[in-house]
Scaffold this motif. Structure first.
Motif, short mmCIF file in Angstrom:
data_model
loop_
_atom_site.label_atom_id
_atom_site.label_comp_id
_atom_site.label_asym_id
_atom_site.label_seq_id
_atom_site.Cartn_x
_atom_site.Cartn_y
_atom_site.Cartn_z
N ILE A 55 0.81 -1.25 -0.02
CA ILE A 55 -0.38 0.09 0.13
C ILE A 55 1.27 1.14 -0.15
N GLU A 56 0.88 2.22 -1.11
CA GLU A 56 1.75 3.27 -1.14
C GLU A 56 0.00 4.51 -1.10
N ASP A 57 0.92 6.33 -1.30
CA ASP A 57 0.13 6.73 -1.49
C ASP A 57 0.01 7.19 -3.30
N GLY A 58 -1.02 7.62 -3.53
CA GLY A 58 -0.43 7.40 -5.74
C GLY A 58 -0.72 6.08 -6.06
N ASN A 59 -0.52 7.19 -7.96
CA ASN A 59 -0.55 5.36 -8.03
C ASN A 59 -1.25 4.01 -8.17
N ASN A 60 -2.44 4.45 -7.85
CA ASN A 60 -3.44 2.76 -7.67
C ASN A 60 -4.09 2.63 -8.53
N PHE A 61 -3.91 3.27 -9.85
CA PHE A 61 -4.90 3.12 -11.40
C PHE A 61 -4.93 1.88 -11.08
N GLU A 78 -1.66 -6.01 -18.41
CA GLU A 78 -0.48 -5.37 -18.30
C GLU A 78 -0.22 -4.66 -16.68
N LYS A 79 -1.86 -4.28 -16.94
CA LYS A 79 -1.86 -3.47 -15.07
C LYS A 79 -2.26 -5.03 -14.42
N ILE A 80 -2.48 -5.46 -14.38
CA ILE A 80 -2.66 -6.62 -13.64
C ILE A 80 -1.46 -7.05 -13.10
N LYS A 81 -0.69 -7.24 -14.20
CA LYS A 81 0.92 -8.06 -13.62
C LYS A 81 1.90 -7.12 -12.99
N ARG A 82 2.09 -5.65 -14.16
CA ARG A 82 2.73 -4.57 -13.15
C ARG A 82 1.43 -3.47 -12.52
N PRO A 83 1.41 -3.63 -12.00
CA PRO A 83 0.22 -2.33 -11.25
C PRO A 83 0.76 -0.28 -11.59
N ARG A 84 2.06 -0.40 -10.56
CA ARG A 84 2.77 0.64 -11.13
C ARG A 84 3.89 0.56 -11.89
N SER A 85 4.01 1.59 -12.84
CA SER A 85 4.70 2.52 -13.51
C SER A 85 5.96 2.85 -12.64
N SER A 86 7.13 2.65 -12.96
CA SER A 86 8.77 3.16 -12.02
C SER A 86 8.37 4.64 -12.72
#
Length: 257
Positions: A150-156, A243-251
């Motif tokens: 869990i982090e703030d932001g980038n949670n799409f 793509e979003k399921i396997k890599r939910p957050r972009s670096s």
């Protein structure tokens, strides 16, 4: 962060192996098993056994003969008898019958069998329901393990993962309800057959058995159709969002360019 919690290396290796196994199995399910299964069920829906037009063909004979009528005389004559009868009716309920029906100690023709055609069809459908539940559970576990911390932001991307888990859980619940529906059919039919044995002279009970047999036959076809649709929906949903399921957050690096 791992230094905050001491984990045995041997256990960690086994957990990592479990995660890898779940990942490999789930990816194969989505890529190969789901599309193959939806095609199988689509073909099953074209089978003659599930496309009977005349529902009379699925009726089963109820071998319970109507006994000769027995004349009953009321031993309570006069006003006192009428008052006692009214009192009993009020105490027992207005809808209760005064005649208790026939006492059943044994079926004349032996065991009263189920509807053979429906039982055969149910035995084909039940394994398919169980398969959906088991495979959805595996894919659900895979997606849940992919959810990052869990982090703030980038949670799409995380929201897409959670939506996928919700859809998988919904499919599991619906499939489990199909099993409950089959159980309720057997219980309801058994109660009606018991009523026929007790009140063999009431035709409506016999008609009701045929009605619930027809209803169950239609329901089984709807169940197979729903199972096929669930495979289609899950396969399509996961592939579109893989793509979003396997890599939910972009670096951060990806965000800069």
């Amino acid at each position: 962060m791992s230094s905050l919690l001491k984990v045995d290396n041997e256990i960690k290796k086994k957990v990592d192996a479990f995660r890898e196994r779940i990942t490999s199995e789930a990816e194969d399910l989505v890529a190969n098993f789901f599309p193959k299964k939806l095609l199988e069920l689509d073909q099953f829906l074209k089978d003659p056994t599930i496309n009977i037009r005349e529902l009379k063909e699925i009726h089963s004979e109820i071998n319970l003969t109507v006994p000769d009528p027995i004349l009953l005389t009321d031993i309570h004559d006069g006003l006192e008898g009428q008052q006692n009868a009214k009192k009993r009716k009020l105490e027992d309920g207005a809808g209760d019958d005064k005649v208790g029906g026939t006492k059943v100690f044994v079926m004349p023709g032996g065991m009263m069998k189920s509807n053979g055609k429906l039982v055969e069809l149910i035995e084909k459908v039940k394994p398919e329901i169980r398969t959906v539940i088991e495979k959805c559970n595996t894919v659900k576990m895979w997606v849940q393990l992919l959810i990052p911390r869990i982090e703030d932001g980038n949670n799409f991307g995380v929201s897409i993962q959670e939506e996928t888990v919700t859809e998988l859980r919904t499919v599991e619940g619906e499939a489990a309800s199909f099993l409950d529906q089959i159980s309720r059919y057997y219980i309801t039919r058994a109660k009606l057959v018991s009523k026929i044995a007790k009140y063999p002279h009431v035709e409506d009970y016999r008609r009701t058995v045929t009605e619930i047999d027809e209803k169950e036959y239609i329901s089984l076809k709807i169940i197979v159709s729903e199972l096929r649709n669930q495979y289609v929906t899950l396969h399509d949903m996961i592939l579109k969002n893989i793509e979003k399921i396997k890599r939910p957050r972009s670096s951060n690096t990806d965000a800069l360019y």
